[in-house]
Each structure stands twice: as C-alpha cells, then as structure tokens.
Design an enzyme around this catalytic site. Structure first.
Site, short mmCIF file in Angstrom:
data_model
loop_
_atom_site.label_atom_id
_atom_site.label_comp_id
_atom_site.label_asym_id
_atom_site.label_seq_id
_atom_site.Cartn_x
_atom_site.Cartn_y
_atom_site.Cartn_z
N ARG A 88 -7.31 0.32 7.25
CA ARG A 88 -7.48 0.60 5.82
C ARG A 88 -8.61 -0.20 5.20
O ARG A 88 -9.26 0.25 4.27
CB ARG A 88 -6.17 0.30 5.06
CG ARG A 88 -5.08 1.33 5.24
CD ARG A 88 -3.91 1.01 4.33
NE ARG A 88 -2.82 1.95 4.48
CZ ARG A 88 -2.68 3.07 3.77
NH1 ARG A 88 -3.60 3.38 2.86
NH2 ARG A 88 -1.66 3.86 3.95
N TYR A 121 -2.36 -10.21 5.24
CA TYR A 121 -2.09 -8.85 5.70
C TYR A 121 -3.36 -8.31 6.32
O TYR A 121 -4.35 -8.06 5.62
CB TYR A 121 -1.62 -7.99 4.52
CG TYR A 121 -1.29 -6.55 4.85
CD1 TYR A 121 -1.09 -6.11 6.16
CD2 TYR A 121 -1.16 -5.60 3.83
CE1 TYR A 121 -0.78 -4.79 6.44
CE2 TYR A 121 -0.85 -4.28 4.09
CZ TYR A 121 -0.67 -3.87 5.40
OH TYR A 121 -0.36 -2.56 5.68
N LYS A 138 1.30 -10.38 8.05
CA LYS A 138 1.69 -9.04 8.48
C LYS A 138 0.51 -8.53 9.29
O LYS A 138 -0.58 -8.32 8.75
CB LYS A 138 1.97 -8.15 7.26
CG LYS A 138 2.31 -6.70 7.63
CD LYS A 138 2.49 -5.84 6.38
CE LYS A 138 2.76 -4.38 6.76
NZ LYS A 138 2.85 -3.50 5.57
N TYR A 156 -13.31 -2.50 1.98
CA TYR A 156 -14.59 -1.86 1.63
C TYR A 156 -15.78 -2.82 1.65
O TYR A 156 -16.81 -2.49 2.22
CB TYR A 156 -14.51 -1.14 0.26
CG TYR A 156 -15.72 -0.25 0.03
CD1 TYR A 156 -15.80 0.99 0.66
CD2 TYR A 156 -16.79 -0.67 -0.75
CE1 TYR A 156 -16.92 1.80 0.48
CE2 TYR A 156 -17.91 0.13 -0.93
CZ TYR A 156 -17.98 1.37 -0.31
OH TYR A 156 -19.08 2.16 -0.46
N THR A 206 0.84 -1.22 0.00
CA THR A 206 0.00 0.00 0.00
C THR A 206 0.87 1.26 0.00
O THR A 206 0.49 2.27 -0.59
CB THR A 206 -0.92 0.02 1.24
OG1 THR A 206 -1.41 -1.30 1.46
CG2 THR A 206 -2.08 0.96 1.06
N THR A 207 2.04 1.18 0.65
CA THR A 207 2.96 2.32 0.71
C THR A 207 3.44 2.70 -0.69
O THR A 207 3.83 3.84 -0.94
CB THR A 207 4.16 1.97 1.61
OG1 THR A 207 3.65 1.63 2.90
CG2 THR A 207 5.14 3.11 1.75
N ILE A 246 7.32 -5.58 8.49
CA ILE A 246 7.36 -4.98 7.15
C ILE A 246 7.11 -3.50 7.38
O ILE A 246 6.02 -3.10 7.79
CB ILE A 246 6.35 -5.62 6.20
CG1 ILE A 246 6.77 -7.08 5.91
CG2 ILE A 246 6.27 -4.83 4.88
CD1 ILE A 246 5.78 -7.88 5.08
#
Length: 293
Positions: free
Chosen positions: A143, A138, A167, A112, A49-50, A209
């Site tokens: 988010r 993850y 993660k 979502y 995402t980063t 991470i």
C-alpha cells in the site's frame, strides 16, 4: 503487563459501516464490535486502513474513536490507527485525537512519498516523541510503495523508547524471521497478512491484526490461539477452512471483500465510499456459496 502480552493473539482491524447516504452507520458499528468481542478477539483496532480512513474526515474519525471506546466499554483493549505521509500533520493528529483510553497507536509508514530508510526512521522517531501512547509500526509496502527493512525496524525497536511493536505486512518471511530473531524481548511483532498468520505465528510472531476476524472472529481467534500453543494440527484444520475466505476477501480490494461477508452475515449494509466500490457480482456469489458451505 507489557504491551507484548496485552496485544498477543488476535486484534481485528474494524471496517467502518456506512449507510446508503454514505454517513457512518454507528448502529452497525456497535453490532460489529459486539460480534467480534463475543467471538473472542483479544483487542480491536479502530481507524486502520480497513476502516477506509483515507475517506473519513477528522470529525468523523474523532466520533468513531469516541464511539468505539464507549461501545467496547473496557471489555478489550482498543488500538487507534493514526498514520499518513505528512509527519508534521501527524504530530498535530496525535494531540487532536482522544487517546487517553487507547492501548497503543498503530501508524502505517509514509505512503506515496517513498522516503529513504533514514526518512522512515526519523518520521517514526518524531511520532514516538510526540505520542502519549506507545507506537506500533506498520509496514505494508503493498500500500505504501516502500518497504521498511528489518534493519530499520530493529533500529527503531532498540533506539526509540516509545516504539513498542510492529504490524508486519511485507509478506517477506525472511525479513520477518530477522526481526523475530533480533527484536528486544518486550517488542511486539504481529502479522498483517491473514493468509500468512498461521505460518508466521509458527515462526514466533505474537499474533495478528486481522481483516478476516471481522467476519470469522471465533474460527480465526481459535486458529491463532492454537498456533500460539504450537498445536499445529488443530490450527491447520481451522486455517484450511479459512483459506478460500482469505482469497475472496482480498481478490478485488480491501475492505470490499470483508464487507460482502459482513453483509451476508447481516451485520452491515454493503456500502463503501469511492474510490472503493462493492465486490463484483461474480465474486459476491462466491462469497455466498462459501458461507453456505
């Protein structure tokens, strides 16, 4: 060597540098990859995402994966991020993207849609069956809008062969402790919260991470290594120095914070793709002041 051993320590979730016209800046990405590997990170994660993946198209993603393999050149393992909220589309992505040289696939739980725990389980079960590489779960409810419970994580860890780790970025220490207590012996558990990594490694996590490791690879990887050796005194010294940086990095959004640091370090230009915008000038001045210190 098991994946739990291979991916212990610090992985870095690489940012995607952009030029002024918003094109991917591969020269800057190459500089960043060299910088973090020289800084001591154990592996790199591309397309997390980063890396602003929601704004990259498929061809750009493929080009970034290929470039990352080439630039890393086998110096450290590469983990590839392939996540989303359309299970069928992800099954196609697992065949489309070049994964031959990947150590694992990091896949964020569906965002979502807010599926039930059963929906999350079935989603990952399908991905694991289709993936040519081990899947790292993850969990990032901040988010995605839905927490993956310890029970679901452990069910996947115990029942689905190609799921190799997680993660964990829920920030829920009780949930993390449950996973660590009951995980299979070869199941990797890494932190997804830079500010909690010191504490989480102390409770048994295998590493992290990290976002911060883009800008502070040496200090951050040293902190994690000390933590893994239970050298709390030296780990705390380094973590104490980094606490303010963690706050600045996530004060507005990720990766605007870390991109401001990387710009000041001369590694990338301070460009993001909308809807992400660069760090506000007030916070940017605080970044500059922190780096001067």
């Amino acid at each position: 060597m098991s994946l739990r051993q291979t991916l212990a320590g610090t992985g870095v979730a690489l940012v995607t540098p952009f030029k002024a016209d918003s094109a991917v800046d591969f020269d800057a990405l190459g500089k960043l990859i060299d910088f973090v590997i020289k800084g001591g990170v154990e592996y790199v994660v591309t397309l997390g995402t980063t890396g602003e993946t929601p704004t990259l198209n498929k061809q750009e993603k493929k080009n970034i994966i290929d470039y990352t393999y080439e630039k890393v050149g086998g110096r450290v393992p590469v983990v590839v991020g392939i996540g989303g909220n359309d299970t069928q589309e992800l099954l196609k992505d697992l065949q489309y993207f070049p994964l031959e040289k990947a150590a694992a696939v990091l896949s964020a739980s569906p965002y979502y849609n807010k599926p039930s725990q059963e929906g999350i389980y079935q989603h990952y079960k399908m991905l694991a069956a289709a993936s040519p590489k081990p899947i790292l779960l993850y969990n990032v409810p901040g988010r995605t809008g839905r927490n993956m419970t310890a029970a679901t994580t452990l069910r996947l860890a115990n029942e689905v062969a190609n799921i190799a780790g997680i993660k964990e970025a829920s920030g829920d220490m009780a949930q993390c402790s449950l996973i660590l207590r009951d995980r299979p012996a070869d199941f990797l558990v890494v932190s997804g919260d830079d500010a909690l990594t010191f504490a989480q490694v102390a409770t048994g996590m295998d590493g992290v991470i990290s976002v911060a490791a883009n800008a502070f690879p040496k200090a951050f990887t040293d902190m994690v290594r000390y933590s893994l050796k239970a050298d709390v005194v030296n780990a705390k010294k380094l973590n104490d120095q980094l606490i303010e940086a963690y706050d600045l990095m996530f004060a507005e959004n990720n990766p605007a914070g870390v991109k401001a640091f990387l710009t000041e370090l001369g590694l990338i230009a301070n460009n993001l793709r909308l809807p992400m915008t660069p760090l506000s000038s007030e916070l940017y001045q605080q970044v500059k002041a922190y780096l001067k210190k």
